[in-house]
Design a protein around this motif. Structure first.
Motif, short mmCIF file in Angstrom:
data_model
loop_
_atom_site.label_atom_id
_atom_site.label_comp_id
_atom_site.label_asym_id
_atom_site.label_seq_id
_atom_site.Cartn_x
_atom_site.Cartn_y
_atom_site.Cartn_z
N PRO A 73 0.79 -1.23 0.00
CA PRO A 73 0.00 0.00 0.00
C PRO A 73 0.83 1.28 0.00
CG PRO A 73 -0.10 -1.08 2.15
CD PRO A 73 0.58 -2.03 1.22
N ARG A 74 2.07 1.22 0.51
CA ARG A 74 2.88 2.44 0.55
C ARG A 74 3.16 2.97 -0.85
NH1 ARG A 74 8.33 4.48 0.82
NH2 ARG A 74 8.57 5.92 2.60
N ALA A 75 3.52 2.08 -1.76
CA ALA A 75 3.84 2.50 -3.13
C ALA A 75 2.62 3.08 -3.83
CB ALA A 75 4.38 1.31 -3.92
N VAL A 76 1.46 2.45 -3.66
CA VAL A 76 0.24 2.95 -4.29
C VAL A 76 -0.17 4.28 -3.68
CG1 VAL A 76 -2.19 2.47 -4.76
CG2 VAL A 76 -0.53 0.61 -4.84
N PHE A 77 -0.01 4.41 -2.37
CA PHE A 77 -0.38 5.64 -1.67
C PHE A 77 0.48 6.82 -2.14
CE2 PHE A 77 0.12 8.53 2.00
CZ PHE A 77 -1.20 8.89 2.20
N LEU A 78 1.79 6.65 -2.12
CA LEU A 78 2.69 7.73 -2.52
C LEU A 78 2.51 8.07 -4.00
CD1 LEU A 78 5.97 6.75 -0.62
CD2 LEU A 78 4.29 8.50 0.02
N GLY A 79 2.35 7.04 -4.84
CA GLY A 79 2.11 7.29 -6.27
C GLY A 79 0.82 8.05 -6.50
N SER A 80 -0.24 7.67 -5.79
CA SER A 80 -1.52 8.37 -5.93
C SER A 80 -1.42 9.82 -5.48
CB SER A 80 -2.60 7.65 -5.10
OG SER A 80 -2.82 6.34 -5.57
N LEU A 81 -0.65 10.06 -4.41
CA LEU A 81 -0.51 11.43 -3.91
C LEU A 81 0.23 12.30 -4.93
CD1 LEU A 81 -0.98 13.47 -1.73
CD2 LEU A 81 0.97 12.53 -0.45
N ILE A 82 1.27 11.76 -5.55
CA ILE A 82 2.00 12.53 -6.58
C ILE A 82 1.06 12.86 -7.74
CG2 ILE A 82 3.82 12.39 -8.31
CD1 ILE A 82 5.42 10.69 -6.30
N VAL A 83 0.31 11.87 -8.20
CA VAL A 83 -0.61 12.09 -9.33
C VAL A 83 -1.69 13.11 -8.94
CG1 VAL A 83 -2.32 11.00 -10.84
CG2 VAL A 83 -0.19 9.83 -10.32
N PHE A 84 -2.18 13.04 -7.70
CA PHE A 84 -3.20 13.96 -7.24
C PHE A 84 -2.69 15.41 -7.27
CE2 PHE A 84 -5.60 16.28 -3.98
CZ PHE A 84 -6.91 15.96 -4.33
N ILE A 85 -1.46 15.62 -6.81
CA ILE A 85 -0.88 16.97 -6.80
C ILE A 85 -0.71 17.49 -8.22
CG2 ILE A 85 1.17 18.32 -6.19
CD1 ILE A 85 1.53 16.37 -3.79
N VAL A 86 -0.13 16.66 -9.09
CA VAL A 86 0.13 17.08 -10.48
C VAL A 86 -1.19 17.36 -11.21
CG1 VAL A 86 1.04 16.35 -12.71
CG2 VAL A 86 2.34 15.87 -10.61
N SER A 87 -2.19 16.50 -11.04
CA SER A 87 -3.47 16.71 -11.72
C SER A 87 -4.20 17.92 -11.17
CB SER A 87 -4.34 15.45 -11.61
OG SER A 87 -4.59 15.12 -10.25
N SER A 88 -4.03 18.22 -9.88
CA SER A 88 -4.64 19.43 -9.31
C SER A 88 -4.07 20.68 -9.96
CB SER A 88 -4.41 19.47 -7.79
OG SER A 88 -5.06 18.40 -7.14
N VAL A 89 -2.75 20.70 -10.14
CA VAL A 89 -2.12 21.83 -10.82
C VAL A 89 -2.61 21.92 -12.25
CG1 VAL A 89 0.09 22.77 -11.60
CG2 VAL A 89 -0.08 21.74 -9.33
#
Length: 501
Positions: A73-89
């Motif tokens: 779950p750590r890898a999926v969590f951190l990857g999702s957070l990066i994608v969330f930040i980039v897509s928000s921008v």
């Protein structure tokens, strides 16, 4: 190896921050919808800013749940957070509605990972008995977001510009990411077994078709499209069931439905989406029409409902962790929810607004009693290697139930109101302001009409809570374990004199 007290606090803060970001995003954006659509010149596509996000976050839940079980779950969590930040921008820089909708779809996909992996990481780092307390803390993000999201969205839209509705996620997300890198432990997955591509494809196509069908079914001009979508959903979901029953590594482990705790827990979780989340969007309209309140005042009822949910969620999570007992909470909560919605169905119009506020607050209290707790209970019955997939299933039925029930309720309201409106009023253009400006007799007629339309809806939703009562009675009794051997992975430190941190 147990997490240090400081590291575990950082972990909870990080997960709560990220869960709050994901929950807040839709409620903040909803306030700015009209401004965004006007600036981009695509008012007719406005709803897809929300629909695209919700659809993506729903259909990706089982895929990400299985992926978390495979690679951790750590890898999926951190990857999702990066994608969330980039897509928000990317959302904030959108030059067109097409760009914005595409970015929102990506944002919704990553939001599913944040929501799901937050719950999975809590499950992986706590004992079953500790879990309800921390699951309730993480789960508090949703009701808090509902309470303050529209206000924050309005302030940002009025005093900054609408892109900041999305850009504000970036600095907060970066802080949460730094905390997560430090605090989230490396949690082993179940190995890189063969991914169930056929199951993922058929489930995704079936769910997308179902959500589109219930979205279109309320529009008479989309009857053919809705019928075709329902047919596609039936074929896709039927194929999915066949594939999952034959798969060695299914994306949704249907065999676990033979476990009574998991099966009844999934039913109880669905009650939340069908019985409460579906009606909250229509409560302000009901009170504006039936009680003749202003838009601002009508919002007090859903606020009371969500506040009751928030308080009950935190209290029952703490009590369940303290005692280890859990069955009493969903049983009492579903009884309270059924009783409250039944009372709403028989309340006469014209009562002081505080009366339905109290009743709906009780419905919220009842729902909060098992909102996060039931996830922890189901996790406690799942194999360690499939906690992510089972957690995804619990969330999936809740969200699909809310989506389908919301669309059906909207269709019933629209059809019934249009069929019985007093002469001179057009359902297509009817607004609360128009009704409030009409004669006293017309206002009274419309008030009684809305009461007559909503009464059977409230009764039907009370019936769904009664199904939850039966499921709660069938939920196996017992106590959540505090045995360190039941910890799937790393766990917070245990105090010598207590069984919880």
């Amino acid at each position: 190896m147990p997490l240090s007290p400081l590291r575990f606090r950082f972990l909870v803060i990080s997960l709560l921050t990220v869960s709050f970001l994901g929950a807040l995003d839709n409620t903040v954006v909803s306030t700015a919808l009209a401004t965004v659509a006007g600036d981009l010149g695509a008012l007719e596509d406005m709803s897809w800013i929300i629909v695209g996000y919700t659809l993506a976050s729903t259909v990706l839940l089982p895929v990400l749940g299985k992926l978390g079980d495979m690679i951790g779950p750590r890898a999926v969590f951190l990857g999702s957070l990066i994608v969330f930040i980039v897509s928000s921008v990317a959302c904030g820089f959108a030059p067109s509605m097409g760009w914005l909708i595409a970015a929102r779809v990506v944002q919704g996909m990553s939001s599913a990972g944040l929501q799901l992996m937050s719950q999975t990481i809590i499950a992986e780092t706590t004992t079953p008995r500790q879990r309800p307390k921390y699951m309730a803390i993480i789960g508090a993000a949703f009701p808090i977001a509902i309470l303050i999201g529209p206000v924050i969205g309005g302030l940002i839209t009025d005093y900054w510009t609408w892109p900041w509705v999305f850009w504000v996620n970036a600095p907060v997300g970066i802080v949460a990411f730094i905390l997560a890198v430090i605090a989230v432990p490396h949690l082993d997955g179940g190995g890189r077994s063969r991914f169930d591509l056929a199951g993922a494809a058929t489930l995704t196509s079936g769910l997308v078709s179902l959500v589109l069908a219930v979205t279109w079914v309320v529009d008479r001009q989309q009857t053919v499209a809705a019928t075709a979508a329902f047919a596609a959903a039936g074929v896709g979901l039927a194929a999915f069931v066949v594939i999952e029953l034959r798969s060695a590594s299914p994306i949704v482990p249907l065999r676990h439905l033979a476990n009574r705790t998991i099966a009844t827990g999934i039913v109880i979780s669905a009650i939340i989406g069908i019985g409460l989340f579906s009606i909250t969007a229509y409560l302000p309209t009901y009170f504006q029409m039936a009680y003749r309140t202003s838009a601002t005042v009508s919002g007090l009822v859903p606020i009371a409902t969500v506040f009751g949910m928030l308080v009950s969620n935190l209290v029952t999570g703490w009590l369940a962790s303290r005692s280890g007992h859990y069955r009493v909470f969903p049983l009492a909560g579903t009884i309270l929810g059924a009783a409250g919605l039944a009372v709403m169905a028989i309340l006469p119009v014209g009562l002081p607004l505080w009366v339905p506020m109290v009743v709906m607050a009780l419905v919220g209290l009842g729902t909060g009693a098992f909102m996060s707790l039931i996830v922890a209970v189901v996790q406690s019955a799942a194999p360690r290697s499939e906690i992510g997939a089972v957690t995804a299933t619990v969330n999936l039925v809740r969200q699909v139930g809310a989506t389908v029930a919301t669309a059906l309720i909207g269709g019933v309201i629209g059809f019934a109101v249009a069929a019985a409106l007093p002469g001179g009023l057009d359902a297509a253009t009817l607004t609360p302001a128009e009704v409030h400006g009409a004669s006293e007799a017309i206002q009274a007629q419309v008030a009684e009409l809305y009461r007559d339309v909503f009464a059977p809806i409230f009764f039907a939703l009370a019936g769904t809570y009664l199904v939850g009562v039966v499921a709660s009675l069938l939920l196996p009794p017992g106590r959540l374990s505090d045995d360190p051997d039941d910890i799937p992975s790393a766990a917070p430190p245990r105090h010598p004199a207590r069984s919880m941190p």
